[in-house]
Design an enzyme around this catalytic site. Structure first.
Site, PDB file in Angstrom:
ATOM      1  CG  HIS A   1      39.525  33.167  38.833  1.00  0.00           C
ATOM      2  ND1 HIS A   1      38.178  33.307  39.089  1.00  0.00           N
ATOM      3  CD2 HIS A   1      39.752  33.842  37.672  1.00  0.00           C
ATOM      4  CE1 HIS A   1      37.615  34.035  38.147  1.00  0.00           C
ATOM      5  NE2 HIS A   1      38.547  34.367  37.271  1.00  0.00           N
TER       6      HIS A   1
ATOM      7  CE  LYS B   1      32.953  43.689  33.343  1.00  0.00           C
ATOM      8  NZ  LYS B   1      33.923  42.613  33.523  1.00  0.00           N
TER       9      LYS B   1
ATOM     10  CB  SER C   1      33.093  34.649  37.175  1.00  0.00           C
ATOM     11  OG  SER C   1      34.390  34.515  37.669  1.00  0.00           O
TER      12      SER C   1
ATOM     13  NE  ARG D   1      38.671  31.959  30.186  1.00  0.00           N
ATOM     14  CZ  ARG D   1      37.645  32.738  30.458  1.00  0.00           C
ATOM     15  NH1 ARG D   1      36.735  32.353  31.323  1.00  0.00           N
ATOM     16  NH2 ARG D   1      37.503  33.907  29.856  1.00  0.00           N
TER      17      ARG D   1
HETATM   18  O1  PNS Z   1      38.570  39.358  35.198  1.00  0.00           O
HETATM   19  P1  PNS Z   1      38.495  40.369  34.090  1.00  0.00           P
HETATM   20  O2  PNS Z   1      37.171  41.103  34.126  1.00  0.00           O
HETATM   21  O3  PNS Z   1      38.801  39.777  32.749  1.00  0.00           O
HETATM   22  O4  PNS Z   1      39.656  41.445  34.417  1.00  0.00           O
HETATM   23  C1  PNS Z   1      39.859  42.531  33.552  1.00  0.00           C
HETATM   24  C2  PNS Z   1      40.887  43.518  34.111  1.00  0.00           C
HETATM   25  C3  PNS Z   1      40.616  43.876  35.550  1.00  0.00           C
HETATM   26  C4  PNS Z   1      42.253  42.904  34.037  1.00  0.00           C
HETATM   27  C5  PNS Z   1      40.817  44.755  33.198  1.00  0.00           C
HETATM   28  O5  PNS Z   1      39.486  45.158  33.093  1.00  0.00           O
HETATM   29  C6  PNS Z   1      41.648  45.933  33.691  1.00  0.00           C
HETATM   30  O6  PNS Z   1      42.847  45.909  33.601  1.00  0.00           O
HETATM   31  N1  PNS Z   1      40.965  46.966  34.238  1.00  0.00           N
HETATM   32  C7  PNS Z   1      41.587  48.160  34.759  1.00  0.00           C
HETATM   33  C8  PNS Z   1      41.403  49.338  33.799  1.00  0.00           C
HETATM   34  C9  PNS Z   1      42.552  49.440  32.831  1.00  0.00           C
HETATM   35  O7  PNS Z   1      43.718  49.508  33.197  1.00  0.00           O
HETATM   36  N2  PNS Z   1      42.218  49.424  31.531  1.00  0.00           N
HETATM   37  C10 PNS Z   1      43.174  49.429  30.469  1.00  0.00           C
HETATM   38  C11 PNS Z   1      43.656  47.999  30.219  1.00  0.00           C
HETATM   39  S1  PNS Z   1      44.402  47.884  28.677  1.00  0.00           S
END
Ligand code: PNS
Length: 163
Positions: free
Chosen positions: A17, A41, A128, A90
């Site tokens: 990150h 979560k 993570s 990745r």
């Molecule tokens: O580190 P992560 O868990 O892969 O991050 C995921 C994240 C935060 C980018 C994704 O869960 C997100 O955008 N969450 C906010 C909710 C949202 O907007 N959902 C629709 C996305 S298409």
């Protein structure tokens, strides 16, 4: 002013990150690293702890700030006046999910684009969840996270073990 948001769970921040943050920071006037609050979560670190970890790791980067959000990412990006979402990519396995999210976010707001940075080879296997599992099982993660994260992990895992 090119303002971007790098969103994620960051539970906890890894060197993968941090590498994305450093590289993205060079390409934008302002980069907001924003930790998502996801009620479904059960993270190891609280939002406040994750924000503090990222602040500690990015204190030498003047154009990087750290924040958190809940709800739709596109609403958040709009609210802070940014127009770019930065994501790290990745392996090929990330691609389908990230592609889907990028298209959905674009559907939700045509003005917001997602930019992907390919991870460095040496971090391409890093996540993570893997850091937490390896650490919990006694493996050495010192080359995968910052020293600060390592110290926070030890406090956290001891707390979890005692509970
Ligand atoms: O580190 P992560 O868990 O892969 O991050 C995921 C994240 C935060 C980018 C994704 O869960 C997100 O955008 N969450 C906010 C909710 C949202 O907007 N959902 C629709 C996305 S298409």
């Amino acid at each position: 002013m090119r303002k971007a948001v790098y969103p994620g769970s960051f539970d906890p921040l890894t060197l993968g990150h941090l590498d994305i943050i450093r590289r993205a920071a060079k390409n934008f006037d302002e980069l907001i690293v924003s930790v998502v609050r996801n009620p479904s979560k059960n993270p190891l670190f609280s939002i406040e702890e994750r924000v503090a970890i990222i602040k500690n790791a990015t204190k030498d980067l003047p154009n990087v700030s750290v924040d958190h959000f809940e709800g739709l990412l596109t609403h958040y990006v709009e609210s802070v006046g940014a127009s770019i979402i930065v994501k790290g990519l990745r392996a090929i396995t990330d691609f389908e999910y990230e592609f889907q999210m990028a298209l959905m976010n674009r559907k939700l707001n045509e003005e917001i684009d997602t930019m992907f940075l390919m991870t460095r080879n040496k971090y391409s296997y890093l996540s993570s969840s893997m850091v937490k599992e390896v650490y919990r099982l006694g493996g050495d993660v010192s080359c995968l996270v910052t020293e600060y994260v390592l110290s926070k992990l030890s406090e956290k895992i001891i707390q979890v073990d005692n509970s």
